[in-house]
Design a protein around this motif. Structure first.
Motif, PDB file in Angstrom:
ATOM      1  N   ILE A 148     -27.319 -17.956  15.842  1.00  0.00           N
ATOM      2  CA  ILE A 148     -26.870 -18.048  17.301  1.00  0.00           C
ATOM      3  C   ILE A 148     -28.200 -18.293  18.258  1.00  0.00           C
ATOM      4  O   ILE A 148     -29.025 -17.601  18.253  1.00  0.00           O
ATOM      5  CB  ILE A 148     -26.149 -16.624  17.595  1.00  0.00           C
ATOM      6  N   SER A 149     -28.053 -19.277  19.377  1.00  0.00           N
ATOM      7  CA  SER A 149     -29.140 -19.450  20.362  1.00  0.00           C
ATOM      8  C   SER A 149     -28.706 -18.818  21.684  1.00  0.00           C
ATOM      9  O   SER A 149     -27.575 -18.482  21.805  1.00  0.00           O
ATOM     10  CB  SER A 149     -29.228 -21.031  20.387  1.00  0.00           C
ATOM     11  N   LYS A 150     -29.681 -18.822  22.404  1.00  0.00           N
ATOM     12  CA  LYS A 150     -29.183 -18.081  23.674  1.00  0.00           C
ATOM     13  C   LYS A 150     -28.077 -18.865  24.593  1.00  0.00           C
ATOM     14  O   LYS A 150     -27.591 -18.175  25.367  1.00  0.00           O
ATOM     15  CB  LYS A 150     -30.558 -17.967  24.476  1.00  0.00           C
ATOM     16  N   ASP A 151     -28.162 -19.991  24.489  1.00  0.00           N
ATOM     17  CA  ASP A 151     -27.257 -20.798  25.004  1.00  0.00           C
ATOM     18  C   ASP A 151     -25.816 -21.025  24.555  1.00  0.00           C
ATOM     19  O   ASP A 151     -24.996 -21.720  25.033  1.00  0.00           O
ATOM     20  CB  ASP A 151     -27.649 -22.032  25.585  1.00  0.00           C
ATOM     21  N   ASP A 152     -25.570 -20.441  23.458  1.00  0.00           N
ATOM     22  CA  ASP A 152     -24.403 -20.511  22.684  1.00  0.00           C
ATOM     23  C   ASP A 152     -23.206 -19.738  23.527  1.00  0.00           C
ATOM     24  O   ASP A 152     -23.515 -18.663  23.872  1.00  0.00           O
ATOM     25  CB  ASP A 152     -24.231 -20.017  21.395  1.00  0.00           C
ATOM     26  N   ASP A 156     -18.273 -20.735  21.173  1.00  0.00           N
ATOM     27  CA  ASP A 156     -19.103 -21.479  19.850  1.00  0.00           C
ATOM     28  C   ASP A 156     -18.965 -20.563  18.675  1.00  0.00           C
ATOM     29  O   ASP A 156     -18.762 -21.009  17.687  1.00  0.00           O
ATOM     30  CB  ASP A 156     -20.345 -21.717  20.400  1.00  0.00           C
ATOM     31  N   ILE A 157     -19.262 -19.134  19.088  1.00  0.00           N
ATOM     32  CA  ILE A 157     -19.270 -18.249  18.004  1.00  0.00           C
ATOM     33  C   ILE A 157     -17.902 -18.062  17.228  1.00  0.00           C
ATOM     34  O   ILE A 157     -17.703 -17.975  16.177  1.00  0.00           O
ATOM     35  CB  ILE A 157     -19.889 -17.027  18.425  1.00  0.00           C
ATOM     36  N   LEU A 158     -17.068 -17.902  18.434  1.00  0.00           N
ATOM     37  CA  LEU A 158     -15.534 -17.555  17.696  1.00  0.00           C
ATOM     38  C   LEU A 158     -15.004 -18.786  16.884  1.00  0.00           C
ATOM     39  O   LEU A 158     -14.282 -18.515  16.259  1.00  0.00           O
ATOM     40  CB  LEU A 158     -14.641 -17.220  18.923  1.00  0.00           C
ATOM     41  N   SER A 159     -15.361 -19.966  17.218  1.00  0.00           N
ATOM     42  CA  SER A 159     -15.122 -21.130  16.650  1.00  0.00           C
ATOM     43  C   SER A 159     -14.976 -20.953  15.110  1.00  0.00           C
ATOM     44  O   SER A 159     -14.362 -21.140  14.294  1.00  0.00           O
ATOM     45  CB  SER A 159     -15.506 -22.350  17.012  1.00  0.00           C
ATOM     46  N   LYS A 180     -23.227 -11.485  23.166  1.00  0.00           N
ATOM     47  CA  LYS A 180     -21.816 -11.875  22.686  1.00  0.00           C
ATOM     48  C   LYS A 180     -21.414 -11.328  21.333  1.00  0.00           C
ATOM     49  O   LYS A 180     -20.385 -11.067  21.037  1.00  0.00           O
ATOM     50  CB  LYS A 180     -21.676 -13.512  22.716  1.00  0.00           C
ATOM     51  N   ILE A 181     -22.530 -11.047  20.633  1.00  0.00           N
ATOM     52  CA  ILE A 181     -22.270 -10.587  19.363  1.00  0.00           C
ATOM     53  C   ILE A 181     -21.797  -9.038  19.448  1.00  0.00           C
ATOM     54  O   ILE A 181     -20.783  -8.470  19.001  1.00  0.00           O
ATOM     55  CB  ILE A 181     -23.465 -10.391  18.440  1.00  0.00           C
ATOM     56  N   GLU A 182     -22.202  -8.369  20.442  1.00  0.00           N
ATOM     57  CA  GLU A 182     -21.881  -7.057  20.813  1.00  0.00           C
ATOM     58  C   GLU A 182     -20.585  -6.951  21.340  1.00  0.00           C
ATOM     59  O   GLU A 182     -19.691  -6.058  21.035  1.00  0.00           O
ATOM     60  CB  GLU A 182     -22.903  -6.355  21.996  1.00  0.00           C
ATOM     61  N   PHE A 183     -20.075  -7.779  22.305  1.00  0.00           N
ATOM     62  CA  PHE A 183     -18.644  -8.212  22.550  1.00  0.00           C
ATOM     63  C   PHE A 183     -17.567  -8.218  21.500  1.00  0.00           C
ATOM     64  O   PHE A 183     -16.514  -7.578  21.303  1.00  0.00           O
ATOM     65  CB  PHE A 183     -18.442  -9.294  23.569  1.00  0.00           C
TER      66      PHE A 183
END
Length: 286
Positions: A148-152, A156-159, A180-183
């Motif tokens: 994971i990059s800062k601009d993701d 993008d992650i949920l995909s 976003k990982i915390e979310f």
């Protein structure tokens, strides 16, 4: 290298075991292992015999390697699921940014499920030659890692997590610090995403990336980037284009393509297969 493999056997149980377990792109049973024909036995391997993401020559997916695909509208071919409904419901309770990202993820879930069931779970025989089966199918990769990059974006992650949930592919999320990982961990725990989180720096991830079959990394490509250097060293392919909503294209990155060709006749004799056909059509009595 996993290019071709062959087996001579009259036992259909051995056919099943062989083509299910052998790691090769083209599998031949009771026939020579050379002379692949377009559409009948689309050609290409897995492992180091594959080029890029292993799209086979002689099948419809091959052309996607020469395209820059973008998406302006959501997919028309969709399937509703509990996951997509849950993502939509959660979007109603979220702030503006997460609301938009969750709605996009719900569209992904609808499209991904449709194409997973109607394309990637299917065995297709495009030519249907008498005396020979020629099946084209997909085999899910063993695992993947998303660095994971800062601009993701959240979508993008949920995909990747949505595809992992539908397919059962083991997912690893590698990150340093990311809200976003915390979310996902706090707000989406009821959606039962199955993944492993690794909080690590880029050097630690690069050192261990050889254990993953596919790497997803959406940061700007840079040959000086340690991740790219280690991927090249271990012959690992990096997917760097951000995810599409359309599952027909996006799921290609999570599967290897397989061609299975079986000669089920013996010297022209169709044997039990023709008896089954006649019985089914009502032309054969017990």
């Amino acid at each position: 290298y996993g290019l071709t493999a062959g087996l001579e056997s009259l036992d259909e149980r051995e056919w099943e075991y062989f083509h299910t377990h052998i790691e090769a792109g083209n599998i031949y049973i009771n026939k020579p292992t050379t002379g692949a024909i377009v559409l009948r036995q689309p050609f290409g391997g897995v492992k180091k015999s594959a080029i890029g993401f292993g799209r086979k020559v002689g099948i419809y997916n091959y052309v996607t390697q020469f395209l820059n695909i973008t998406q302006l509208e959501s997919d028309e071919k969709v399937l509703q699921s509990e996951l997509s409904e849950a993502l939509n419901e959660l979007s109603l309770k979220s702030n503006s940014y997460f609301k938009q990202e969750l709605q996009k993820a719900a569209l992904m879930a609808q499209s991904y499920l449709y194409h997973y069931e109607n394309e990637f779970m299917q065995n297709k025989d495009y030519v249907q030659i008498r005396g020979e089966d020629n099946f084209f199918s997909y085999k899910p990769i063993k695992n993947f890692a998303l660095r994971i990059s800062k601009d993701d974006d959240l979508s993008d992650i949920l995909s990747s997590l949505i595809i992992s949930k539908f397919t059962g592919i083991k997912a690893v999320l590698s990150y340093t610090d990311n809200d976003k990982i915390e979310f996902i961990q706090q707000e989406l725990q009821n959606l039962n995403f199955d993944f492993e989180c690794k909080k690590e720096n880029k050097e630690e991830f690069a050192q261990n990336l050889a254990q993953y079959e596919r790497i997803f990394y959406y940061a700007k490509a840079d040959r000086k980037d340690l991740i790219y250097q280690q991927a090249a060293l271990h012959s690992k392919i990096i997917k760097r284009d951000k995810p599409l909503i359309n599952g027909r294209f996006e799921l290609l990155y999570y599967f290897n393509e397989k061609s299975l060709s079986i000669s089920y006749h013996r010297y022209g004799n169709l044997g039990a297969r023709i008896l089954k056909t006649r019985k089914r059509d009502g032309n054969c009595k017990d």
